[in-house]
Design a protein around this motif. Sequence first.
Motif, PDB file in Angstrom:
ATOM      1  N   ILE A 138       0.849  -1.158   0.008  1.00 20.92           N
ATOM      2  CA  ILE A 138       0.027   0.330   0.210  1.00 20.92           C
ATOM      3  C   ILE A 138       1.138   1.376  -0.843  1.00 20.92           C
ATOM      4  O   ILE A 138       1.436   1.502   1.114  1.00 20.92           O
ATOM      5  CB  ILE A 138      -0.878  -0.008   1.003  1.00 20.92           C
ATOM      6  N   ILE A 139       0.445   2.225  -0.809  1.00 20.91           N
ATOM      7  CA  ILE A 139       1.236   3.597  -0.460  1.00 20.91           C
ATOM      8  C   ILE A 139       0.426   4.345   0.715  1.00 20.91           C
ATOM      9  O   ILE A 139      -0.939   4.839  -1.160  1.00 20.91           O
ATOM     10  CB  ILE A 139       1.998   3.725  -2.796  1.00 20.91           C
ATOM     11  N   ALA A 140       1.009   5.127   0.751  1.00 22.46           N
ATOM     12  CA  ALA A 140      -0.011   5.669   1.486  1.00 22.46           C
ATOM     13  C   ALA A 140       0.499   7.092   2.160  1.00 22.46           C
ATOM     14  O   ALA A 140       1.917   7.567   1.702  1.00 22.46           O
ATOM     15  CB  ALA A 140       0.235   4.947   3.318  1.00 22.46           C
ATOM     16  N   LYS A 141      -0.526   8.345   2.066  1.00 24.47           N
ATOM     17  CA  LYS A 141      -0.254   9.521   2.235  1.00 24.47           C
ATOM     18  C   LYS A 141       0.902   9.355   3.007  1.00 24.47           C
ATOM     19  O   LYS A 141       2.169  10.433   3.296  1.00 24.47           O
ATOM     20  CB  LYS A 141      -1.392  10.199   2.902  1.00 24.47           C
ATOM     21  N   GLU A 154      11.165  -2.174   9.149  1.00 30.24           N
ATOM     22  CA  GLU A 154      11.247  -1.392   8.624  1.00 30.24           C
ATOM     23  C   GLU A 154      12.687  -0.928   8.083  1.00 30.24           C
ATOM     24  O   GLU A 154      13.945  -1.340   8.408  1.00 30.24           O
ATOM     25  CB  GLU A 154      10.838  -0.104   9.417  1.00 30.24           C
ATOM     26  N   TRP A 155      12.267  -0.421   6.851  1.00 33.07           N
ATOM     27  CA  TRP A 155      13.371   0.677   5.690  1.00 33.07           C
ATOM     28  C   TRP A 155      13.306   1.253   4.969  1.00 33.07           C
ATOM     29  O   TRP A 155      12.185   1.990   5.099  1.00 33.07           O
ATOM     30  CB  TRP A 155      14.457  -1.091   5.363  1.00 33.07           C
ATOM     31  N   THR A 156      14.211   2.550   4.737  1.00 32.43           N
ATOM     32  CA  THR A 156      14.423   3.332   3.735  1.00 32.43           C
ATOM     33  C   THR A 156      15.060   2.757   2.433  1.00 32.43           C
ATOM     34  O   THR A 156      16.260   1.794   2.210  1.00 32.43           O
ATOM     35  CB  THR A 156      14.644   4.822   4.494  1.00 32.43           C
ATOM     36  N   MET A 203       9.335   2.591   4.291  1.00 36.16           N
ATOM     37  CA  MET A 203       8.684   1.439   4.580  1.00 36.16           C
ATOM     38  C   MET A 203       9.286   0.852   5.483  1.00 36.16           C
ATOM     39  O   MET A 203       9.381   0.589   6.684  1.00 36.16           O
ATOM     40  CB  MET A 203       9.459   0.916   3.206  1.00 36.16           C
ATOM     41  N   CYS A 204       7.878  -0.165   5.011  1.00 38.00           N
ATOM     42  CA  CYS A 204       7.718  -1.396   6.702  1.00 38.00           C
ATOM     43  C   CYS A 204       7.179  -2.711   5.710  1.00 38.00           C
ATOM     44  O   CYS A 204       5.698  -2.704   4.914  1.00 38.00           O
ATOM     45  CB  CYS A 204       8.048  -1.163   7.379  1.00 38.00           C
ATOM     46  N   TYR A 205       7.248  -3.866   6.452  1.00 38.36           N
ATOM     47  CA  TYR A 205       6.225  -4.925   6.712  1.00 38.36           C
ATOM     48  C   TYR A 205       5.705  -5.008   7.306  1.00 38.36           C
ATOM     49  O   TYR A 205       6.663  -4.907   8.888  1.00 38.36           O
ATOM     50  CB  TYR A 205       6.905  -6.114   6.449  1.00 38.36           C
ATOM     51  N   LEU A 206       4.028  -4.856   7.587  1.00 43.31           N
ATOM     52  CA  LEU A 206       3.576  -5.106   8.988  1.00 43.31           C
ATOM     53  C   LEU A 206       3.048  -6.773   8.630  1.00 43.31           C
ATOM     54  O   LEU A 206       2.948  -7.444   8.243  1.00 43.31           O
ATOM     55  CB  LEU A 206       2.250  -4.579   8.313  1.00 43.31           C
ATOM     56  N   ARG A 207       2.908  -7.133   9.511  1.00 43.84           N
ATOM     57  CA  ARG A 207       2.525  -9.067  10.350  1.00 43.84           C
ATOM     58  C   ARG A 207       1.330  -8.694  10.898  1.00 43.84           C
ATOM     59  O   ARG A 207       1.500  -8.783  11.941  1.00 43.84           O
ATOM     60  CB  ARG A 207       3.807  -9.804  10.658  1.00 43.84           C
ATOM     61  N   PHE A 243       0.654 -13.697   7.042  1.00 40.58           N
ATOM     62  CA  PHE A 243       0.250 -12.285   6.151  1.00 40.58           C
ATOM     63  C   PHE A 243       0.960 -10.957   6.326  1.00 40.58           C
ATOM     64  O   PHE A 243       0.672 -10.567   8.028  1.00 40.58           O
ATOM     65  CB  PHE A 243      -1.416 -12.471   6.751  1.00 40.58           C
ATOM     66  N   TYR A 244       1.077 -10.705   5.331  1.00 48.50           N
ATOM     67  CA  TYR A 244       2.412  -9.435   4.908  1.00 48.50           C
ATOM     68  C   TYR A 244       1.945  -8.494   4.199  1.00 48.50           C
ATOM     69  O   TYR A 244       1.432  -8.657   3.213  1.00 48.50           O
ATOM     70  CB  TYR A 244       3.610 -10.331   4.963  1.00 48.50           C
ATOM     71  N   MET A 245       1.410  -6.978   4.886  1.00 49.48           N
ATOM     72  CA  MET A 245       1.749  -5.637   4.197  1.00 49.48           C
ATOM     73  C   MET A 245       2.660  -4.529   3.918  1.00 49.48           C
ATOM     74  O   MET A 245       3.585  -4.838   5.328  1.00 49.48           O
ATOM     75  CB  MET A 245       0.299  -5.780   4.920  1.00 49.48           C
ATOM     76  N   GLU A 246       3.443  -4.690   2.774  1.00 53.15           N
ATOM     77  CA  GLU A 246       3.983  -3.851   3.042  1.00 53.15           C
ATOM     78  C   GLU A 246       3.964  -1.752   2.883  1.00 53.15           C
ATOM     79  O   GLU A 246       3.107  -2.027   2.338  1.00 53.15           O
ATOM     80  CB  GLU A 246       5.356  -3.932   1.543  1.00 53.15           C
TER      81      GLU A 246
END
Length: 139
Positions: free
Chosen positions: A12-15, A35-37, A47-51, A55-58
């Motif tokens: 997901i590209i987030a504002k 988390e990373w840049t 950026m990050c991976y949520l878990r 199930f992962y979301m970037e």
Amino acid sequence: MTLDYRFHHLAIIAKSYDETVSWYCRHFGFSVAQEWTAPDMLPGARMCYLRKGTFYMEIIGDGEKVGQHAVAADPRQEYQITGYRHFALEVDDVDAAVAALAADGVPAFFPPTDHNVVGVRAALVRDPDGNAVELIQWL
């Protein structure tokens, strides 16, 4: 040779990086796994991976944006706009999940509805950027 494709993540590209990460962690119990840049690729973005289980979301947020995705004004239009439209989280009780989210300020834009042809009860909510999240329960 047989190729084996396995789901890895959705992005997901987030504002707002902080708002979006917080929203998914608070409302659905995701946690930040990494988390990373990437300043050479996306200056100013985080950026990050949520878990959540397996199930992962970037989440890619902040940095420069060039536009917004189309957000349907009416729930039926959600299925008339091409591209990825939602992802689904399975719950034991859609009505209870919708009530809990509504009490926390996240109203359903498509109320719990039985879809007997598929054998599910489902509802839709939106994240801070208007992305649809389906809550689904097997009937």
